[in-house]
Design an enzyme around this catalytic site. Sequence first.
Site, PDB file in Angstrom:
ATOM      1  N   ALA A 186       0.826  -1.203   0.000  1.00 39.40           N
ATOM      2  CA  ALA A 186       0.000   0.000   0.000  1.00 39.40           C
ATOM      3  C   ALA A 186       0.862   1.256   0.000  1.00 39.40           C
ATOM      4  O   ALA A 186       2.029   1.237   0.399  1.00 39.40           O
ATOM      5  CB  ALA A 186      -0.913  -0.002   1.226  1.00 39.40           C
ATOM      6  N   GLY A 238       0.553  -5.394   1.048  1.00 46.79           N
ATOM      7  CA  GLY A 238      -0.604  -5.546   0.171  1.00 46.79           C
ATOM      8  C   GLY A 238      -0.269  -6.168  -1.168  1.00 46.79           C
ATOM      9  O   GLY A 238      -1.114  -6.824  -1.779  1.00 46.79           O
ATOM     10  N   GLU A 297      -0.253  -9.808  -0.479  1.00 45.40           N
ATOM     11  CA  GLU A 297      -1.642 -10.239  -0.278  1.00 45.40           C
ATOM     12  C   GLU A 297      -2.352 -10.430  -1.608  1.00 45.40           C
ATOM     13  O   GLU A 297      -3.159 -11.359  -1.771  1.00 45.40           O
ATOM     14  CB  GLU A 297      -2.370  -9.221   0.603  1.00 45.40           C
ATOM     15  CG  GLU A 297      -1.942  -9.319   2.063  1.00 45.40           C
ATOM     16  CD  GLU A 297      -2.419  -8.160   2.920  1.00 45.40           C
ATOM     17  OE1 GLU A 297      -3.061  -8.410   3.944  1.00 45.40           O
ATOM     18  OE2 GLU A 297      -2.120  -6.999   2.568  1.00 45.40           O
ATOM     19  N   GLU A 305       3.968  -5.166   7.705  1.00 45.49           N
ATOM     20  CA  GLU A 305       2.969  -4.261   8.285  1.00 45.49           C
ATOM     21  C   GLU A 305       3.203  -3.969   9.761  1.00 45.49           C
ATOM     22  O   GLU A 305       3.044  -2.839  10.224  1.00 45.49           O
ATOM     23  CB  GLU A 305       1.555  -4.849   8.094  1.00 45.49           C
ATOM     24  CG  GLU A 305       1.061  -4.856   6.655  1.00 45.49           C
ATOM     25  CD  GLU A 305       1.381  -6.156   5.931  1.00 45.49           C
ATOM     26  OE1 GLU A 305       0.751  -6.410   4.893  1.00 45.49           O
ATOM     27  OE2 GLU A 305       2.258  -6.913   6.406  1.00 45.49           O
TER      28      GLU A 305
END
Length: 260
Positions: free
Chosen positions: A66, A111, A114, A134
């Site tokens: 992100a 992300g 993911e 994270e």
Amino acid sequence: MNNDFILYTVENGIARITLNRPDVLNTLNKEMLIRLSSALDMSKRDDSVKGVIITGAGERSFSSGADIGYLNKATPMEVRALAQLAVAVNAKIELFGKVVIAAINGYALGGGLELAEACMLRVAVSQAKLGHPEVRIGAIAGWGGTTRLPRLVGKGRAAELLLTGKMINADEAYRIGLVNRVVEQDRLLPETESLLLEILSQSPVAVKMTWEAIHRGLNLSSEESALLGADYFGLIASTGDFREGTKSFLMKAKPSYKGK
């Protein structure tokens, strides 16, 4: 469909979706996720597309996750909305109905990892670095990582990666089952396409139902999962592909599947 965020091409029945922000290691923001979702919709509607490869632009990064600059300034509700969008896009990948493989060309972090975890399979270059950092910025893997990573590598290994935030190399990712193949940079797309074509040479119905049985079965008890597999086995016996496959086996001939 080409724009500043997503590149989209189709060739020989394979759609290639490229995350295209190489100057910032293909970090994911709201607009990019929306464009990615639209590209997936195009692939699903296009009957000529039999499988999808998702990769990153450049040779440094699949996606580093992100956009941290945005997250630092966003309100909690804005962060939550972005996470909900990402979860929806990743679910669309996981339940796509066609084969989707991630071609990991560099960093796959947060992300970005993911997103790759939502794909059916993952092929990585030898110099790739993967991880969930994270926790190191006071966050969690809120785009599906806490759900999918334990299912891919087991609770213990997932907990270590998620709780320490450390990165691992491609060989380690292969060893623990996070990626399926490790290849050299110049072989990434050819090897990914080869793997995809190997799957596409099977019965489309059998491939789709096998993936669905795997996905649904993970949310059931062992007994329920096995019974689901038995139900699907009976259901697929009603298809023309099943009759073709079993007949061809008995005749020692190559089957010709129709996807029906």
